[in-house]
Design a protein around this motif. Sequence first.
Motif, PDB file in Angstrom:
ATOM      1  N   LEU A  94       0.817  -1.209   0.000  1.00  0.00           N
ATOM      2  CA  LEU A  94       0.000   0.000   0.000  1.00  0.00           C
ATOM      3  C   LEU A  94       0.853   1.262   0.000  1.00  0.00           C
ATOM      4  CD1 LEU A  94      -3.100   0.391   0.001  1.00  0.00           C
ATOM      5  CD2 LEU A  94      -2.943   0.847   2.446  1.00  0.00           C
ATOM      6  N   ALA A  95       2.081   1.170   0.506  1.00  0.00           N
ATOM      7  CA  ALA A  95       2.980   2.329   0.513  1.00  0.00           C
ATOM      8  C   ALA A  95       3.261   2.834  -0.899  1.00  0.00           C
ATOM      9  CB  ALA A  95       4.287   1.986   1.218  1.00  0.00           C
ATOM     10  N   ASN A  96       3.042   1.996  -1.918  1.00  0.00           N
ATOM     11  CA  ASN A  96       3.245   2.437  -3.297  1.00  0.00           C
ATOM     12  C   ASN A  96       2.280   3.551  -3.692  1.00  0.00           C
ATOM     13  OD1 ASN A  96       5.446   0.847  -4.092  1.00  0.00           O
ATOM     14  ND2 ASN A  96       4.142  -0.926  -4.483  1.00  0.00           N
ATOM     15  N   LEU A  97       1.196   3.740  -2.936  1.00  0.00           N
ATOM     16  CA  LEU A  97       0.308   4.872  -3.201  1.00  0.00           C
ATOM     17  C   LEU A  97       1.021   6.203  -2.981  1.00  0.00           C
ATOM     18  CD1 LEU A  97      -3.086   3.756  -1.582  1.00  0.00           C
ATOM     19  CD2 LEU A  97      -2.548   3.943  -4.026  1.00  0.00           C
ATOM     20  N   GLY A  98       2.108   6.182  -2.247  1.00  0.00           N
ATOM     21  CA  GLY A  98       2.894   7.390  -2.019  1.00  0.00           C
ATOM     22  C   GLY A  98       4.049   7.543  -2.983  1.00  0.00           C
ATOM     23  N   ARG A  99       4.252   6.571  -3.856  1.00  0.00           N
ATOM     24  CA  ARG A  99       5.325   6.626  -4.855  1.00  0.00           C
ATOM     25  C   ARG A  99       4.680   6.951  -6.199  1.00  0.00           C
ATOM     26  NH1 ARG A  99       7.702   1.454  -5.514  1.00  0.00           N
ATOM     27  NH2 ARG A  99       9.508   2.494  -6.454  1.00  0.00           N
ATOM     28  N   LEU A 100       4.546   8.238  -6.467  1.00  0.00           N
ATOM     29  CA  LEU A 100       3.719   8.692  -7.575  1.00  0.00           C
ATOM     30  C   LEU A 100       4.550   9.109  -8.785  1.00  0.00           C
ATOM     31  CD1 LEU A 100       1.169  10.807  -5.505  1.00  0.00           C
ATOM     32  CD2 LEU A 100       0.861   8.501  -6.412  1.00  0.00           C
ATOM     33  N   GLU A 101       4.137   8.623  -9.948  1.00  0.00           N
ATOM     34  CA  GLU A 101       4.753   9.012 -11.212  1.00  0.00           C
ATOM     35  C   GLU A 101       3.947  10.110 -11.900  1.00  0.00           C
ATOM     36  OE1 GLU A 101       7.559   7.919 -12.157  1.00  0.00           O
ATOM     37  OE2 GLU A 101       7.877   5.873 -11.417  1.00  0.00           O
ATOM     38  N   LEU A 102       2.630  10.117 -11.663  1.00  0.00           N
ATOM     39  CA  LEU A 102       1.755  11.068 -12.335  1.00  0.00           C
ATOM     40  C   LEU A 102       0.485  11.247 -11.505  1.00  0.00           C
ATOM     41  CD1 LEU A 102       1.139  12.709 -15.017  1.00  0.00           C
ATOM     42  CD2 LEU A 102      -0.050  10.638 -15.801  1.00  0.00           C
ATOM     43  N   VAL A 103       0.025  12.484 -11.420  1.00  0.00           N
ATOM     44  CA  VAL A 103      -1.277  12.796 -10.829  1.00  0.00           C
ATOM     45  C   VAL A 103      -1.970  13.768 -11.765  1.00  0.00           C
ATOM     46  CG1 VAL A 103      -2.526  13.798  -8.869  1.00  0.00           C
ATOM     47  CG2 VAL A 103      -0.394  12.561  -8.457  1.00  0.00           C
ATOM     48  N   THR A 104      -3.208  13.485 -12.143  1.00  0.00           N
ATOM     49  CA  THR A 104      -3.947  14.423 -12.980  1.00  0.00           C
ATOM     50  C   THR A 104      -5.325  14.689 -12.382  1.00  0.00           C
ATOM     51  OG1 THR A 104      -5.128  12.904 -14.465  1.00  0.00           O
ATOM     52  CG2 THR A 104      -2.835  13.420 -15.011  1.00  0.00           C
ATOM     53  N   VAL A 105      -5.787  15.922 -12.528  1.00  0.00           N
ATOM     54  CA  VAL A 105      -7.159  16.315 -12.210  1.00  0.00           C
ATOM     55  C   VAL A 105      -7.747  16.910 -13.479  1.00  0.00           C
ATOM     56  CG1 VAL A 105      -8.662  17.738 -10.771  1.00  0.00           C
ATOM     57  CG2 VAL A 105      -6.555  16.796  -9.803  1.00  0.00           C
ATOM     58  N   LYS A 106      -8.858  16.346 -13.941  1.00  0.00           N
ATOM     59  CA  LYS A 106      -9.472  16.786 -15.197  1.00  0.00           C
ATOM     60  C   LYS A 106      -8.452  16.727 -16.344  1.00  0.00           C
ATOM     61  CE  LYS A 106     -12.461  19.916 -12.605  1.00  0.00           C
ATOM     62  NZ  LYS A 106     -12.859  21.322 -12.370  1.00  0.00           N
ATOM     63  N   GLY A 107      -7.558  15.753 -16.255  1.00  0.00           N
ATOM     64  CA  GLY A 107      -6.557  15.563 -17.290  1.00  0.00           C
ATOM     65  C   GLY A 107      -5.339  16.460 -17.171  1.00  0.00           C
ATOM     66  N   ARG A 108      -5.347  17.386 -16.223  1.00  0.00           N
ATOM     67  CA  ARG A 108      -4.200  18.298 -16.068  1.00  0.00           C
ATOM     68  C   ARG A 108      -3.202  17.691 -15.083  1.00  0.00           C
ATOM     69  NH1 ARG A 108      -8.399  22.502 -15.734  1.00  0.00           N
ATOM     70  NH2 ARG A 108      -8.169  22.341 -13.487  1.00  0.00           N
ATOM     71  N   PRO A 109      -1.950  17.548 -15.482  1.00  0.00           N
ATOM     72  CA  PRO A 109      -0.968  16.943 -14.581  1.00  0.00           C
ATOM     73  C   PRO A 109      -0.527  17.903 -13.479  1.00  0.00           C
ATOM     74  CG  PRO A 109       0.077  17.590 -16.635  1.00  0.00           C
ATOM     75  CD  PRO A 109      -1.393  17.841 -16.810  1.00  0.00           C
ATOM     76  N   ALA A 110      -0.319  17.338 -12.301  1.00  0.00           N
ATOM     77  CA  ALA A 110       0.213  18.107 -11.179  1.00  0.00           C
ATOM     78  C   ALA A 110       1.731  18.068 -11.223  1.00  0.00           C
ATOM     79  CB  ALA A 110      -0.272  17.519  -9.858  1.00  0.00           C
ATOM     80  N   ALA A 111       2.346  19.118 -10.658  1.00  0.00           N
ATOM     81  CA  ALA A 111       3.799  19.148 -10.555  1.00  0.00           C
ATOM     82  C   ALA A 111       4.196  18.347  -9.322  1.00  0.00           C
ATOM     83  CB  ALA A 111       4.292  20.592 -10.442  1.00  0.00           C
ATOM     84  N   LEU A 112       4.874  17.234  -9.533  1.00  0.00           N
ATOM     85  CA  LEU A 112       5.275  16.369  -8.434  1.00  0.00           C
ATOM     86  C   LEU A 112       6.721  16.645  -8.044  1.00  0.00           C
ATOM     87  CD1 LEU A 112       3.722  12.979  -9.580  1.00  0.00           C
ATOM     88  CD2 LEU A 112       2.755  14.674  -8.028  1.00  0.00           C
ATOM     89  N   GLN A 113       6.990  16.465  -6.753  1.00  0.00           N
ATOM     90  CA  GLN A 113       8.368  16.617  -6.291  1.00  0.00           C
ATOM     91  C   GLN A 113       9.207  15.453  -6.792  1.00  0.00           C
ATOM     92  OE1 GLN A 113       7.579  16.805  -2.077  1.00  0.00           O
ATOM     93  NE2 GLN A 113       7.821  19.009  -2.057  1.00  0.00           N
ATOM     94  N   THR A 114      10.436  15.719  -7.146  1.00  0.00           N
ATOM     95  CA  THR A 114      11.338  14.670  -7.603  1.00  0.00           C
ATOM     96  C   THR A 114      11.662  13.748  -6.451  1.00  0.00           C
ATOM     97  OG1 THR A 114      12.297  16.190  -9.218  1.00  0.00           O
ATOM     98  CG2 THR A 114      13.555  14.192  -8.679  1.00  0.00           C
ATOM     99  N   ARG A 115      11.494  12.442  -6.682  1.00  0.00           N
ATOM    100  CA  ARG A 115      11.764  11.475  -5.624  1.00  0.00           C
ATOM    101  C   ARG A 115      13.255  11.158  -5.579  1.00  0.00           C
ATOM    102  NH1 ARG A 115      10.182   6.918  -6.910  1.00  0.00           N
ATOM    103  NH2 ARG A 115       9.232   7.231  -8.918  1.00  0.00           N
TER     104      ARG A 115
END
Length: 392
Positions: free
Chosen positions: A371-392
């Motif tokens: 379940l911890a993989n939910l915190g390892r994000l490659e992409l997040v979009t809302v209404k198709g717009r990608p969010a700026a994610l912090q570099t892991r």
Amino acid sequence: MRQQLITADQVLPGPAGHRIADGAVLIQDGIILAVGPRAAVEGLTSPTAERQHFPDGTILPGLINCHVHLVFDACGDPARAAAEATHTELAERADQLLRSGVTTVRDLGDRDGAAIEFRDQHSRGPRIVASGPPITVPDGHCWFLGGAADGEAELRARVRQNAELGADVIKVMASGGQITPNSPSMWESQFTTAELAAIVDEASKAGLPVAAHAHGTDAIAAAADAGVATIEHCTWLREGGGGYDLRDDVAAKIAERGIFACVAWPSDWRGFMNRLGSARADQVASRFEWMTEHGIRMIPGTDAGAGSSGFDNYAGALQLYEHLGFDREHIIEMATTTSAEALGIGDTTGQLAPGLSADLLVTAGDPLADLANLGRLELVTVKGRPAALQTR
């Protein structure tokens, strides 16, 4: 016409039990156009579509945090924080939520409609379902947010005022709480069943559901009788605050009426349990099990902003339910499909299906394996717009 094709090792479209190996999601102008095996979806894709492939990733619906307070700052002085909150600060907190995979938040208490105004003025960031000032008694729990009312006429007027502000949901403090000095205790009821029923009735005239903050068992029972949509915290405190008062008849009524329970625990639930002590923590765990056995459907939230509960690490918050014995598929379903249903937005988000908003995540790895993989994000979009994610 803008198309986006996202492919990955698997897609978990929701609800639990559905998995597409070597899957794809096709988005057009922010709406999901197709979901399925990659070969089939690629056949529907324009040659000019933007393409992203995540060979080890999992695509799933964006997460929903069902209980936050954007005007609070998790620093222990909510009255000051609410009075001084700026749109810049609300934007920073909303961005933290988004970067943790939360594409929809339900804000259950702001100052004079601040979260509603923020929702309407900021097109980017997570989807916001907002209540405006929570209804409370004079000098009651969170009175400083501006929602105090006394008597049925004032309660109905307060509901109408929040509706006019643009509220998506009406929040009422059915019991006292922890963060307001010299106000009713957590277990004490602030309203009668008749008063809560008047709030529900007035809200229904405006087409709005009611969320009831209720720690005490008497307040929980009154909220269930009044017909609220969700019960927040749902702590089952005994009169006088001495332990729990788990009433089978009330639990059965909550389940029968389809009322959801949002216990709203922070991401640092382990520290919270340690502070409770092992005996009390075991009681807490058994309370969750008891509610589940009675058929009460739960939705997750963190009460972000209140106390020391922050706006990040939603994946960590969801691990509470794994600790309590929920399986990972059920936890993901709770935080997506079930939450969308509870918030009344299941026809917009909460699953990956044609016609719904492209609110989605891509995780590095399989959250069904860890379940911890939910915190390892490659992409997040809302209404198709990608969010700026912090570099892991």
